[in-house]
Scaffold this active site. Sequence first.
Site, PDB file in Angstrom:
ATOM      1  CE1 TYR A 192      52.778  35.772  37.677  1.00 50.51           C
ATOM      2  CE2 TYR A 192      52.966  35.486  35.305  1.00 50.51           C
ATOM      3  CZ  TYR A 192      52.218  35.424  36.459  1.00 50.51           C
ATOM      4  OH  TYR A 192      50.910  34.999  36.407  1.00 50.51           O
ATOM      5  CE  LYS A 197      52.180  32.153  38.318  1.00 51.93           C
ATOM      6  NZ  LYS A 197      51.200  31.516  39.201  1.00 51.93           N
TER       7      LYS A 197
HETATM    8  P1  NAI Z   1      45.075  38.684  42.198  1.00 53.75           P
HETATM    9  O1  NAI Z   1      46.101  39.704  42.548  1.00 53.75           O
HETATM   10  O2  NAI Z   1      43.682  39.108  41.947  1.00 53.75           O
HETATM   11  O3  NAI Z   1      45.054  37.526  43.293  1.00 53.75           O
HETATM   12  C1  NAI Z   1      46.227  37.072  43.894  1.00 53.75           C
HETATM   13  C2  NAI Z   1      45.901  36.709  45.307  1.00 53.75           C
HETATM   14  O4  NAI Z   1      47.058  36.189  45.935  1.00 53.75           O
HETATM   15  C3  NAI Z   1      45.422  37.878  46.160  1.00 53.75           C
HETATM   16  O5  NAI Z   1      44.283  37.454  46.877  1.00 53.75           O
HETATM   17  C4  NAI Z   1      46.579  38.126  47.114  1.00 53.75           C
HETATM   18  O6  NAI Z   1      46.165  38.667  48.338  1.00 53.75           O
HETATM   19  C5  NAI Z   1      47.116  36.720  47.246  1.00 53.75           C
HETATM   20  N1  NAI Z   1      48.487  36.649  47.736  1.00 53.75           N
HETATM   21  C6  NAI Z   1      49.585  37.316  47.301  1.00 53.75           C
HETATM   22  N2  NAI Z   1      50.650  36.985  48.045  1.00 53.75           N
HETATM   23  C7  NAI Z   1      50.231  36.064  48.955  1.00 53.75           C
HETATM   24  C8  NAI Z   1      50.839  35.353  49.996  1.00 53.75           C
HETATM   25  N3  NAI Z   1      52.151  35.495  50.278  1.00 53.75           N
HETATM   26  N4  NAI Z   1      50.082  34.487  50.704  1.00 53.75           N
HETATM   27  C9  NAI Z   1      48.773  34.330  50.468  1.00 53.75           C
HETATM   28  N5  NAI Z   1      48.124  34.998  49.510  1.00 53.75           N
HETATM   29  C10 NAI Z   1      48.840  35.864  48.764  1.00 53.75           C
HETATM   30  O7  NAI Z   1      45.663  37.933  40.922  1.00 53.75           O
HETATM   31  P2  NAI Z   1      45.075  36.799  39.948  1.00 53.75           P
HETATM   32  O8  NAI Z   1      45.223  37.307  38.597  1.00 53.75           O
HETATM   33  O9  NAI Z   1      43.779  36.312  40.421  1.00 53.75           O
HETATM   34  O10 NAI Z   1      46.183  35.669  40.159  1.00 53.75           O
HETATM   35  C11 NAI Z   1      45.890  34.401  40.714  1.00 53.75           C
HETATM   36  C12 NAI Z   1      46.906  33.417  40.189  1.00 53.75           C
HETATM   37  O11 NAI Z   1      46.702  33.280  38.785  1.00 53.75           O
HETATM   38  C13 NAI Z   1      48.361  33.881  40.363  1.00 53.75           C
HETATM   39  O12 NAI Z   1      49.167  32.753  40.643  1.00 53.75           O
HETATM   40  C14 NAI Z   1      48.705  34.409  38.996  1.00 53.75           C
HETATM   41  O13 NAI Z   1      50.063  34.338  38.751  1.00 53.75           O
HETATM   42  C15 NAI Z   1      47.919  33.455  38.123  1.00 53.75           C
HETATM   43  N6  NAI Z   1      47.683  33.893  36.779  1.00 53.75           N
HETATM   44  C16 NAI Z   1      46.978  35.039  36.528  1.00 53.75           C
HETATM   45  C17 NAI Z   1      46.737  35.411  35.231  1.00 53.75           C
HETATM   46  C18 NAI Z   1      45.969  36.626  34.883  1.00 53.75           C
HETATM   47  O14 NAI Z   1      45.932  37.000  33.700  1.00 53.75           O
HETATM   48  N7  NAI Z   1      45.344  37.292  35.832  1.00 53.75           N
HETATM   49  C19 NAI Z   1      47.219  34.610  34.102  1.00 53.75           C
HETATM   50  C20 NAI Z   1      47.939  33.439  34.482  1.00 53.75           C
HETATM   51  C21 NAI Z   1      48.153  33.100  35.775  1.00 53.75           C
END
Ligand code: NAI
Length: 259
Positions: free
Chosen positions: A162, A166
Amino acid sequence: MEHPDLDISGKVCLITGGTSGIGRAIAIGYAQAGARVIAGSTNRQKVDNIKRELGPAGEAIQLDVCDPASVQGAIDFAIKNFGRLDALVNAAGVIKRQPTLEMPVEEFERIMRVNLTGSFITSQAAARVMKDQSPDHRGIRGAILHVASASSFAALEGVCAYGCSKAAIVALTKSLANDWAQYGIRVNALAPGFIPTPLNRGLIEGTPRGEWIKKHTPFARFGDPEELVGAAIYLISPAASFTTGETIIVDGGFLSRGI
Ligand code: NAI
């Protein structure tokens, strides 16, 4: 009164991972700001849910960022429904915490594929459309927004793939910004701190790791997905017309804290 350059009303925005967590908050925030939103992810049920939540202002589509044909289908869908594509937000992402000595290469590659290669695949498909669109008065034809992470800059134990994905998103942001400025395409990233979502709730809510994170965050709390929306609006808006190749950290001060 809102500054006119922050106005994103009417902009057509495709948001991958837009059905959950951070991507969902950005999709809803953009729609509230008057944008025309297409939210997409792999999860059929969540696609149906966000379509209902967005109402008539938005659309939703099942898409897999790892599959160029699926991504092209989503871009075509945006063009067919709304006539152009002003912004792409790459919020699809996955994480897995696992002792690094035990992580199978296939798992490392899966995480890199979704988080890094997926962002490249979607950006390339979007840019191919954006570069031929009519520009605004400053020559901007489109904006791409990646989602990086505090993990782009600091290592957390057990999430090696991860963190690598990133950190590479920051480099991808700079590379694409340099390569595509000539086409009037801006490319930036948001680096959120720790926001409980389905991605990481099990890792940080009520765990020693979560308590440690809060202790090392000046605001001593996790963030809400909605606290990223303002920066996400700014970065695709005309107010950011001279901003490209940049990663904006929104982390409650986590990365600013020394020992
Ligand atoms: P989440 O799990 O709520 O959302 C992730 C989304 O990506 C989901 O809708 C999932 O269905 C979709 N997804 C996964 N694989 C996929 C694929 N192959 N094609 C299309 N969609 C796909 O997670 P969150 O936390 O909202 O994460 C969103 C972004 O933010 C990610 O890139 C994560 O790494 C990043 N992020 C999150 C943080 C956190 O604390 N939640 C902190 C820093 C970055």
